[in-house]
Design an enzyme around this catalytic site. Sequence first.
Site, PDB file in Angstrom:
ATOM      1  N   ASP A 200      14.848   2.416  10.433  1.00 38.18           N
ATOM      2  CA  ASP A 200      14.546   1.126  11.049  1.00 38.18           C
ATOM      3  C   ASP A 200      13.920   1.372  12.411  1.00 38.18           C
ATOM      4  O   ASP A 200      14.581   1.852  13.336  1.00 38.18           O
ATOM      5  CB  ASP A 200      15.829   0.301  11.186  1.00 38.18           C
ATOM      6  CG  ASP A 200      15.565  -1.150  11.572  1.00 38.18           C
ATOM      7  OD1 ASP A 200      14.492  -1.418  12.140  1.00 38.18           O
ATOM      8  OD2 ASP A 200      16.438  -1.994  11.319  1.00 38.18           O
TER       9      ASP A 200
ATOM     10  N   SER B 102      -1.296  -7.466   0.269  1.00 35.39           N
ATOM     11  CA  SER B 102      -0.022  -6.795   0.518  1.00 35.39           C
ATOM     12  C   SER B 102       0.894  -7.742   1.274  1.00 35.39           C
ATOM     13  O   SER B 102       0.469  -8.787   1.781  1.00 35.39           O
ATOM     14  CB  SER B 102      -0.218  -5.513   1.334  1.00 35.39           C
ATOM     15  OG  SER B 102      -0.365  -5.783   2.713  1.00 35.39           O
TER      16      SER B 102
ATOM     17  N   TYR C 182      -1.474  -7.739  16.949  1.00 36.81           N
ATOM     18  CA  TYR C 182      -1.400  -6.761  15.848  1.00 36.81           C
ATOM     19  C   TYR C 182      -2.547  -5.760  15.964  1.00 36.81           C
ATOM     20  O   TYR C 182      -2.334  -4.540  15.889  1.00 36.81           O
ATOM     21  CB  TYR C 182      -1.459  -7.485  14.504  1.00 36.81           C
ATOM     22  CG  TYR C 182      -1.687  -6.560  13.330  1.00 36.81           C
ATOM     23  CD1 TYR C 182      -0.681  -5.706  12.885  1.00 36.81           C
ATOM     24  CD2 TYR C 182      -2.923  -6.529  12.680  1.00 36.81           C
ATOM     25  CE1 TYR C 182      -0.893  -4.845  11.814  1.00 36.81           C
ATOM     26  CE2 TYR C 182      -3.144  -5.679  11.611  1.00 36.81           C
ATOM     27  CZ  TYR C 182      -2.128  -4.838  11.181  1.00 36.81           C
ATOM     28  OH  TYR C 182      -2.346  -3.985  10.122  1.00 36.81           O
TER      29      TYR C 182
ATOM     30  N   LEU D 103       0.811  -1.206   0.000  1.00 37.33           N
ATOM     31  CA  LEU D 103       0.000   0.000   0.000  1.00 37.33           C
ATOM     32  C   LEU D 103       0.846   1.258   0.000  1.00 37.33           C
ATOM     33  O   LEU D 103       0.500   2.250  -0.654  1.00 37.33           O
ATOM     34  CB  LEU D 103      -0.945   0.011   1.215  1.00 37.33           C
ATOM     35  CG  LEU D 103      -2.237  -0.793   1.112  1.00 37.33           C
ATOM     36  CD1 LEU D 103      -1.990  -2.276   0.834  1.00 37.33           C
ATOM     37  CD2 LEU D 103      -3.063  -0.652   2.385  1.00 37.33           C
TER      38      LEU D 103
ATOM     39  N   LYS E 290      -2.784  -1.621  16.584  1.00 36.18           N
ATOM     40  CA  LYS E 290      -3.530  -0.702  15.731  1.00 36.18           C
ATOM     41  C   LYS E 290      -4.480   0.162  16.567  1.00 36.18           C
ATOM     42  O   LYS E 290      -4.748   1.316  16.216  1.00 36.18           O
ATOM     43  CB  LYS E 290      -4.302  -1.482  14.672  1.00 36.18           C
ATOM     44  CG  LYS E 290      -3.427  -2.217  13.669  1.00 36.18           C
ATOM     45  CD  LYS E 290      -2.709  -1.283  12.709  1.00 36.18           C
ATOM     46  CE  LYS E 290      -1.291  -0.953  13.062  1.00 36.18           C
ATOM     47  NZ  LYS E 290      -0.643  -0.069  12.064  1.00 36.18           N
TER      48      LYS E 290
ATOM     49  N   LYS F 172      15.658  -2.243  -1.418  1.00 42.40           N
ATOM     50  CA  LYS F 172      14.248  -2.384  -1.801  1.00 42.40           C
ATOM     51  C   LYS F 172      13.623  -1.020  -2.064  1.00 42.40           C
ATOM     52  O   LYS F 172      12.766  -0.869  -2.944  1.00 42.40           O
ATOM     53  CB  LYS F 172      13.471  -3.125  -0.713  1.00 42.40           C
ATOM     54  CG  LYS F 172      13.869  -4.588  -0.573  1.00 42.40           C
ATOM     55  CD  LYS F 172      13.048  -5.289   0.502  1.00 42.40           C
ATOM     56  CE  LYS F 172      13.447  -6.750   0.618  1.00 42.40           C
ATOM     57  NZ  LYS F 172      12.680  -7.457   1.681  1.00 42.40           N
TER      58      LYS F 172
ATOM     59  N   SER G 138      -6.156   0.367  11.537  1.00 41.25           N
ATOM     60  CA  SER G 138      -6.909  -0.765  11.004  1.00 41.25           C
ATOM     61  C   SER G 138      -8.271  -0.829  11.665  1.00 41.25           C
ATOM     62  O   SER G 138      -8.437  -0.447  12.838  1.00 41.25           O
ATOM     63  CB  SER G 138      -6.157  -2.075  11.272  1.00 41.25           C
ATOM     64  OG  SER G 138      -6.971  -3.196  11.013  1.00 41.25           O
TER      65      SER G 138
END
Length: 330
Positions: free
Chosen positions: A88, A237, A202, A39, A206, A64, A169
Amino acid sequence: MGGFLGFCYRQLTFKPKSLPTTISLEGKTALITGANSGLGLEAARELVAHKLSRLIIAVRDVSKGEAAKKSILESTKSTCEIEVWPLDYDFYDSIIEFQKRIEGLDRLDYALLNAGVKMMHYSTSPLGHETNVQINHLGTSAVSLVVLPTLKRTAQKLNSPVRLTIVSSEGHFWIPFKERTADNILKRMNDQETFGTQMQRYYTTKLLNVLWTRELSSKVPAGTIIINTVNPGFCYSGLHRHESSGIIKIFLWMFGWSSAEGGYCLTNALIQQENSHGKYLSEQRQTPPSPFVLSSEGQDVQQKVWRETIALLKEEAPGLDSSAVSPNIA
């Protein structure tokens, strides 16, 4: 919002829209963390396609990031100045070096904090915190503070508000957040016994993103920096790479949006939604966050998480600009 059936219905019936073709970002500078894939990459691609003048891609793996830069420039045929900066969230020294570079910018109009992980099993970061907590909450919170002075300076220079968006989220509706009653919430979340099952940790981080955004926005005048948080929807993703059961693949096939559509939700929150200071955005509109967030208990926990986070950053990252970790930013 928040119910599983409602989630499925919205994923099936809502189609995220790209930015209007009339929007031009010429002369503006944007920062996106975690923009090397998924995303974040698609959001970067869309901003560049709208004539953004300068883009900073902040990533853990610079190689990357360089590949993402090449992909963006090739697909958009743009002359945008794209820079790849190392960042990082596992190491405060990296965030401090990033802070020094940010301070050197002549302007910063948009900051999209998209970097995050979804670890399905308990692990700890090099700093000793549970990995989801370190990356999704502590790292994100530290970077949000680091970018504020340059955002504020830009707003004052332009006499116009700039934007900071933090990616959250809808999953913040779905977790019990039992750690909220602990004497020290963040310390308790380091204990393996609190990790929970599947995606609970997770989603808890969020929720912390939503609480942090609301408290941070309360300390920054809306006329200076518009700060909001966005649910990008359930999308294809690399975020799901640590899920090995195959269930996610089935749900993605049934309900998932493309990475580009998720990117549209991010850019909508960052560029449009002018009156969204302190708001939670989902399906490209302002919607109420979870009932817990809006409750009196949620507001108390929000302030507690803020105090704990500021204290922890002052202890573990004393090299961060002291004004950036002040509880009185405005």
